[in-house]
Design a protein around this motif. Sequence first.
Motif, PDB file in Angstrom:
ATOM      1  N   ILE A  62     -12.316  -1.959  10.361  1.00  0.00           N
ATOM      2  CA  ILE A  62     -11.433  -3.108  10.596  1.00  0.00           C
ATOM      3  C   ILE A  62     -11.422  -4.016   9.365  1.00  0.00           C
ATOM      4  O   ILE A  62     -10.363  -4.497   8.935  1.00  0.00           O
ATOM      5  N   VAL A  63     -12.588  -4.240   8.785  1.00  0.00           N
ATOM      6  CA  VAL A  63     -12.674  -5.047   7.564  1.00  0.00           C
ATOM      7  C   VAL A  63     -11.879  -4.394   6.444  1.00  0.00           C
ATOM      8  O   VAL A  63     -11.134  -5.059   5.713  1.00  0.00           O
ATOM      9  N   HIS A  64     -12.028  -3.074   6.293  1.00  0.00           N
ATOM     10  CA  HIS A  64     -11.331  -2.372   5.222  1.00  0.00           C
ATOM     11  C   HIS A  64      -9.819  -2.478   5.406  1.00  0.00           C
ATOM     12  O   HIS A  64      -9.072  -2.693   4.439  1.00  0.00           O
ATOM     13  N   ALA A  65      -9.363  -2.341   6.655  1.00  0.00           N
ATOM     14  CA  ALA A  65      -7.929  -2.486   6.932  1.00  0.00           C
ATOM     15  C   ALA A  65      -7.455  -3.894   6.601  1.00  0.00           C
ATOM     16  O   ALA A  65      -6.343  -4.087   6.077  1.00  0.00           O
ATOM     17  N   THR A  66      -8.291  -4.880   6.866  1.00  0.00           N
ATOM     18  CA  THR A  66      -7.941  -6.277   6.569  1.00  0.00           C
ATOM     19  C   THR A  66      -7.887  -6.516   5.062  1.00  0.00           C
ATOM     20  O   THR A  66      -6.977  -7.195   4.555  1.00  0.00           O
ATOM     21  N   GLN A  67      -8.843  -5.942   4.345  1.00  0.00           N
ATOM     22  CA  GLN A  67      -8.829  -6.060   2.886  1.00  0.00           C
ATOM     23  C   GLN A  67      -7.535  -5.493   2.298  1.00  0.00           C
ATOM     24  O   GLN A  67      -6.943  -6.086   1.391  1.00  0.00           O
ATOM     25  N   ARG A  68      -7.122  -4.344   2.816  1.00  0.00           N
ATOM     26  CA  ARG A  68      -5.912  -3.714   2.288  1.00  0.00           C
ATOM     27  C   ARG A  68      -4.668  -4.576   2.532  1.00  0.00           C
ATOM     28  O   ARG A  68      -3.729  -4.565   1.736  1.00  0.00           O
ATOM     29  N   LYS A  69      -4.667  -5.307   3.634  1.00  0.00           N
ATOM     30  CA  LYS A  69      -3.524  -6.163   3.941  1.00  0.00           C
ATOM     31  C   LYS A  69      -3.457  -7.392   3.026  1.00  0.00           C
ATOM     32  O   LYS A  69      -2.378  -7.845   2.648  1.00  0.00           O
ATOM     33  N   ILE A  70      -4.626  -7.952   2.688  1.00  0.00           N
ATOM     34  CA  ILE A  70      -4.650  -9.218   1.940  1.00  0.00           C
ATOM     35  C   ILE A  70      -4.752  -8.986   0.438  1.00  0.00           C
ATOM     36  O   ILE A  70      -3.999  -9.579  -0.347  1.00  0.00           O
ATOM     37  N   ARG A  71      -5.713  -8.155   0.006  1.00  0.00           N
ATOM     38  CA  ARG A  71      -5.929  -7.922  -1.428  1.00  0.00           C
ATOM     39  C   ARG A  71      -6.145  -6.441  -1.689  1.00  0.00           C
ATOM     40  O   ARG A  71      -7.276  -6.001  -1.938  1.00  0.00           O
ATOM     41  N   PRO A  72      -5.100  -5.624  -1.619  1.00  0.00           N
ATOM     42  CA  PRO A  72      -5.266  -4.185  -1.854  1.00  0.00           C
ATOM     43  C   PRO A  72      -5.707  -3.862  -3.270  1.00  0.00           C
ATOM     44  O   PRO A  72      -6.155  -2.741  -3.536  1.00  0.00           O
ATOM     45  N   ASP A  73      -5.620  -4.832  -4.186  1.00  0.00           N
ATOM     46  CA  ASP A  73      -6.006  -4.584  -5.571  1.00  0.00           C
ATOM     47  C   ASP A  73      -7.514  -4.669  -5.779  1.00  0.00           C
ATOM     48  O   ASP A  73      -8.016  -4.229  -6.824  1.00  0.00           O
ATOM     49  N   LEU A  74      -8.242  -5.239  -4.802  1.00  0.00           N
ATOM     50  CA  LEU A  74      -9.693  -5.378  -4.946  1.00  0.00           C
ATOM     51  C   LEU A  74     -10.400  -4.206  -4.276  1.00  0.00           C
ATOM     52  O   LEU A  74      -9.916  -3.659  -3.285  1.00  0.00           O
ATOM     53  N   PRO A  75     -11.583  -3.814  -4.792  1.00  0.00           N
ATOM     54  CA  PRO A  75     -12.327  -2.729  -4.147  1.00  0.00           C
ATOM     55  C   PRO A  75     -12.772  -3.154  -2.760  1.00  0.00           C
ATOM     56  O   PRO A  75     -13.107  -4.309  -2.530  1.00  0.00           O
ATOM     57  N   GLY A  76     -12.786  -2.214  -1.837  1.00  0.00           N
ATOM     58  CA  GLY A  76     -13.195  -2.518  -0.466  1.00  0.00           C
ATOM     59  C   GLY A  76     -13.922  -1.349   0.151  1.00  0.00           C
ATOM     60  O   GLY A  76     -13.395  -0.671   1.023  1.00  0.00           O
ATOM     61  N   GLY A  77     -15.122  -1.082  -0.305  1.00  0.00           N
ATOM     62  CA  GLY A  77     -15.866   0.074   0.169  1.00  0.00           C
ATOM     63  C   GLY A  77     -16.424  -0.104   1.565  1.00  0.00           C
ATOM     64  O   GLY A  77     -16.559  -1.215   2.064  1.00  0.00           O
ATOM     65  N   LEU A  78     -16.728   1.035   2.196  1.00  0.00           N
ATOM     66  CA  LEU A  78     -17.325   1.019   3.512  1.00  0.00           C
ATOM     67  C   LEU A  78     -18.839   1.062   3.411  1.00  0.00           C
ATOM     68  O   LEU A  78     -19.412   1.463   2.401  1.00  0.00           O
ATOM     69  N   MET A  79     -19.512   0.650   4.508  1.00  0.00           N
ATOM     70  CA  MET A  79     -20.963   0.651   4.555  1.00  0.00           C
ATOM     71  C   MET A  79     -21.496   2.066   4.374  1.00  0.00           C
ATOM     72  O   MET A  79     -20.999   3.000   4.993  1.00  0.00           O
ATOM     73  N   PRO A  80     -22.498   2.274   3.516  1.00  0.00           N
ATOM     74  CA  PRO A  80     -23.032   3.619   3.310  1.00  0.00           C
ATOM     75  C   PRO A  80     -23.752   4.128   4.552  1.00  0.00           C
ATOM     76  O   PRO A  80     -24.393   3.359   5.266  1.00  0.00           O
TER      77      PRO A  80
END
Length: 278
Positions: free
Chosen positions: A172-190
Amino acid sequence: MASATDQHPNLPLPDYFSKFAANYVRQTGQSTLNILRNIVTDQIQKSCHPIGPDSVVHDTAAGPGIAAAALVARLLEDQLPKEMLVSDIVPAMVTAANESLVSSPLRKVECKELDSQDLKGVRDNYFTHSIDNFSIFTFVRPVDAIRETYRTLRPGGLAVVTCWRRFAPMHIVHATQRKIRPDLPGGLMPTPSPQFYEEGGFHRRKIDVFDQELVVADEEQIAGLTELTSGPMMARAREGYTPEEEARWAETVRESVREEIAQYGGIRFEAYVLLATK
């Protein structure tokens, strides 16, 4: 949970977990509790090493005592272990566990501050069962945590380790990152793979891996998960944001939650469960 020096760098700062302790069950949507309840019934008690009245169990990296709570929820009183250690390195988590278990039917339970990667003072070959419920990915040294689990288990003892394949809040966080700042890295928890358990001392032939899925559809539990993804635990996901972009985060999270529910009928978690015999 892990300390300032031993916590995985992709996770929130350690002081957050102290503040998180009181809201742990709500903000995880009871996912870690409900998945482990199912594991107790479907895997542990059907294994060659079920928990019973002669068992000595360690709930390690326990948070507020989730494994202990799951055992109380799923076992009959005469099946509960004769002794249980509930440990975590975060003092507030230990306090929360102690408060939640003080009136439980467990015969003997101790809540103690310990580092799962270095269980100082815990004897070799002591526990019949060791449960690490969704904490292995928080460690910088997960192999050390498994080695300590192996060391403190009796021969023939059973280690139960759960870890996320799909931790829904991060998606959900990653989807939110893509909506607001797709230019910034948004990795998932390892999420560590089962190889760590072989490196920690367990033999491959004595390791069984199972999958577990959970869809959280209860409105109150979804509200708790939305709080988690909207709040300070995910502050690092907003690094580099302007104040205006920060202001959009909470509503965009709610949009991402709605999309998740539309796709899966709720908030979908996937986990793997590892049962390893010493």
